[in-house]
Design an enzyme around this catalytic site. Structure first.
Site, PDB file in Angstrom:
ATOM      1  CB  CYS A   2      -1.040   0.128   1.088  1.00  0.00           C
ATOM      2  SG  CYS A   2      -2.264  -1.121   1.220  1.00  0.00           S
ATOM      3  N   GLY A  29       0.681  -0.956  -4.680  1.00  0.00           N
ATOM      4  CA  GLY A  29      -0.716  -1.565  -4.874  1.00  0.00           C
ATOM      5  C   GLY A  29      -1.549  -1.021  -6.006  1.00  0.00           C
ATOM      6  CG  ASN A 103       2.068   0.085   3.979  1.00  0.00           C
ATOM      7  OD1 ASN A 103       1.826  -0.973   3.600  1.00  0.00           O
ATOM      8  ND2 ASN A 103       3.434   0.552   3.814  1.00  0.00           N
ATOM      9  N   GLY A 104       0.362  -1.483   6.196  1.00  0.00           N
ATOM     10  CA  GLY A 104       0.660  -2.511   7.495  1.00  0.00           C
ATOM     11  C   GLY A 104      -0.250  -3.263   7.613  1.00  0.00           C
ATOM     12  CB  CYS A 236       9.597  -4.325   6.574  1.00  0.00           C
ATOM     13  SG  CYS A 236       9.309  -5.793   5.255  1.00  0.00           S
ATOM     14  CE1 TYR A 242       8.892  -7.533  -5.780  1.00  0.00           C
ATOM     15  CE2 TYR A 242       7.548  -7.131  -4.172  1.00  0.00           C
ATOM     16  CZ  TYR A 242       7.807  -7.426  -5.458  1.00  0.00           C
ATOM     17  OH  TYR A 242       6.711  -7.338  -6.319  1.00  0.00           O
ATOM     18  CB  CYS A 382       4.781 -11.045   6.393  1.00  0.00           C
ATOM     19  SG  CYS A 382       4.941  -9.597   6.979  1.00  0.00           S
TER      20      CYS A 382
HETATM   21  P1  AMP Z   1       7.098 -16.498  -6.004  1.00  0.00           P
HETATM   22  O1  AMP Z   1       6.916 -16.615  -7.365  1.00  0.00           O
HETATM   23  O2  AMP Z   1       5.936 -16.969  -5.336  1.00  0.00           O
HETATM   24  O3  AMP Z   1       8.140 -17.471  -5.468  1.00  0.00           O
HETATM   25  O4  AMP Z   1       7.500 -15.143  -5.676  1.00  0.00           O
HETATM   26  C1  AMP Z   1       8.718 -14.500  -5.805  1.00  0.00           C
HETATM   27  C2  AMP Z   1       8.869 -13.192  -6.589  1.00  0.00           C
HETATM   28  O5  AMP Z   1       7.466 -12.487  -6.383  1.00  0.00           O
HETATM   29  C3  AMP Z   1      10.006 -12.439  -6.478  1.00  0.00           C
HETATM   30  O6  AMP Z   1      10.603 -12.513  -7.727  1.00  0.00           O
HETATM   31  C4  AMP Z   1       9.623 -11.138  -5.961  1.00  0.00           C
HETATM   32  O7  AMP Z   1      10.312 -10.514  -7.059  1.00  0.00           O
HETATM   33  C5  AMP Z   1       8.248 -11.230  -5.922  1.00  0.00           C
HETATM   34  N1  AMP Z   1       7.694 -10.765  -4.340  1.00  0.00           N
HETATM   35  C6  AMP Z   1       8.434 -11.104  -3.310  1.00  0.00           C
HETATM   36  N2  AMP Z   1       7.449 -10.788  -2.305  1.00  0.00           N
HETATM   37  C7  AMP Z   1       6.552 -10.535  -2.778  1.00  0.00           C
HETATM   38  C8  AMP Z   1       5.060  -9.916  -2.099  1.00  0.00           C
HETATM   39  N3  AMP Z   1       4.974  -9.839  -0.997  1.00  0.00           N
HETATM   40  N4  AMP Z   1       4.231  -9.337  -2.925  1.00  0.00           N
HETATM   41  C9  AMP Z   1       4.345  -9.407  -4.433  1.00  0.00           C
HETATM   42  N5  AMP Z   1       5.650 -10.138  -4.956  1.00  0.00           N
HETATM   43  C10 AMP Z   1       6.446 -10.405  -4.231  1.00  0.00           C
END
Ligand code: AMP
Length: 475
Positions: A2, A29, A103-104, A236, A242, A382
């Site tokens: 967010c 978001g 946000n949170g 965080c 990321y 989380c």
């Molecule tokens: P996955 O395909 O489920 O392993 O997601 C990993 C990918 O999603 C990584 O390459 C990150 O760039 C991205 N990512 C990591 N954490 C998040 C998050 N909380 N929400 C959306 N994308 C994420």
């Protein structure tokens, strides 16, 4: 995730400034966007499902008048994607009218729900933010500042907030400062924003971060700071890994430079013989640059990302998520065929991206695929605002690194060690929340099922959205 922005701009309309700031936070978001404005007399909220550019378009902005505004874009962590759950949340209560952008994630929603008389049927939406807004609207006290000072000590979890009544724009960070929030100065006026690029884009200069446990209240007479809790900073760590834009500054450090250092550290920790280092765009780019620099292996592009595809991250099934990855990433065959590749990405959560990408690279003729990830295995859910699912959905939850390597079908796999990752940020380990990587939760999580709690306990109450006296709500 967010994004949130708050603006007080004497002599100027605040809505265009807030909307511009929100554009800079679109990455946080994409489900809904909204704004609350006040001309000192009338508080008005406009929000809808969609991207910032769709919701706050040029036709809409001129009707949003006033020198005060807060704005929000949403990526749901509690509550579903419904209009009612879009923000700013708004409430006209017995004590005041208040609008909130959050946000949170709060972790004691069951307890907070008990503070709301009538509980069931009293909330317009099903988010922790709706609940907080309802509590604020009923809290006795002279003004919103006093109401917050009474309520906040009862609230636990993660919150970077922008709030507004008809006289104040307020920014608040929880005592751990899980999410960032910064303060900037306009020629005449102030801007609050979740990430520093929002300040750059509206022409505000960065003044400082809002501190953990601090509330800054801005009104016509200036800015006042209140420290409502002992700070215990736990930003965080994933903001560095990321979430944040690369041009954001966190803890005084450039996120882009920190990500390059993560890549350099990874090259030192887990060297490999290869022909090309390629990022998983876009989040893996700076780290791949760092890996290439430190290893001497040439940097190249192995896949192209389609920027116009929405999130694949929360598509409901692994099959639809994999199809989403294929839509989003397409290999550049000439760059890949016959090569030993180092693939650099920021994280593996469920493993969908890497499983699909590795297959794609093999099909395109890659000789070897060596995966390097700039964060440790993601093993714990989380509860403070990251939407990463429950423990069984996390690929590394119960697997050793060798088993993850086998599952993904890569030739080698290395995750950056936690101490190296922290060193790359330029701060110390104590100043971060690492719960998703270490299982150490800085704030106890009494409502481990928070994400469901509100949806179970509340029903939508049409009366809560009824326009009244000096308040106009546009659906
Ligand atoms: P996955 O395909 O489920 O392993 O997601 C990993 C990918 O999603 C990584 O390459 C990150 O760039 C991205 N990512 C990591 N954490 C998040 C998050 N909380 N929400 C959306 N994308 C994420």
């Amino acid at each position: 995730m967010c994004g949130v922005v708050g603006v007080l701009s004497p002599g100027q309309q605040a809505a265009p400034i807030a909307a511009l700031g929100l554009f800079a936070l679109q990455h946080r978001g994409q489900e809904s966007a909204g704004i609350a404005v006040s001309d000192g007399d009338q508080l008005m909220v406009y929000k809808d499902l969609g991207l910032v550019a769709q919701v706050l378009d040029e036709r809409r902005l001129p009707s949003l008048r006033g020198e005060m505004a807060i704005a929000h874009c949403r990526y749901s962590t509690t509550g579903s994607t419904l209009w009612e759950n879009a923000q700013p949340a708004f409430r006209l209560g017995p004590q005041r009218a208040v609008a909130v952008g959050h946000n949170g994630n709060l972790v004691n929603t069951r307890h907070l729900l008990e503070l709301l008389p009538g509980r069931r049927g009293r909330l317009a939406g099903s988010t922790d933010t709706e609940l907080l807004t309802a509590l604020l609207a009923q809290e006795p006290g002279d003004d919103l500042v006093a109401a917050l000072l009474t309520l906040l000590p009862r609230v636990s979890g993660a919150y970077a907030l922008v709030l507004m009544d008809d006289a104040h724009v307020i920014g608040v960070r929880d005592p751990n400062g899980f999410r960032p929030l910064c303060l900037g100065r306009l020629d005449a006026g102030w801007v609050l924003a979740l990430e520093t690029p929002a300040l750059d884009i509206v022409g505000a200069h960065y003044v400082r971060d809002v501190e953990p446990g601090e509330m800054v209240a801005i009104d016509a007479s200036g800015l006042r700071s209140h420290h409502f809790a002992e700070p215990s900073p736990k930003l965080c760590l994933f903001e560095f890994v990321y979430f944040s834009r690369p041009d954001t500054n966190l803890y005084g450090q450039s996120v882009h430079a920190a990500r390059q250092r993560m890549g350099e550290e990874l090259a030192r920790q887990a060297p490999v013989h290869a022909d090309m280092v390629m990022p998983v765009p876009e989040s893996g780019i700076p780290a791949a640059q760092g890996f290439a620099r430190a290893s001497g292996i040439p940097y190249g592009d192995g896949v192209v990302k389609n920027r116009y595809i929405g999130r694949t991250f929360i598509a409901p099934t692994p099959e639809t998520r994999a199809a989403g990855v294929r839509l989003k990433l397409n290999p550049i065959r000439e760059n890949i065929a016959g090569k030993r590749l180092v693939v650099v990405d920021d994280s593996i959560v469920r493993g969908t991206t890497q499983l699909t990408l590795t297959r794609m690279l093999r099909e395109a003729g890659a000789a070897e695929v060596h995966l390097r990830v700039t964060s440790p295995p993601y093993r714990w859910p989380c509860f403070y605002g990251m939407d990463t699912g429950r423990r069984p959905e996390l690929l590394a939850a119960d697997l050793q690194v060798g088993e993850v390597r086998e599952y993904l079908g890569v030739d080698s796999l290395a995750y950056l060690e936690l101490d190296r990752l922290v060193a790359a940020t330029g701060s110390n380990a104590e100043s971060f929340c690492t719960a998703c990587l270490s299982g150490e939760y800085p704030v106890p999580v009494p409502d481990a099922d928070t994400k469901l709690a509100l949806e179970e306990e509340t029903v939508r109450a049409p009366a809560a959205a009824a326009p009244e006296a000096n308040v106009r709500i546009e659906p």
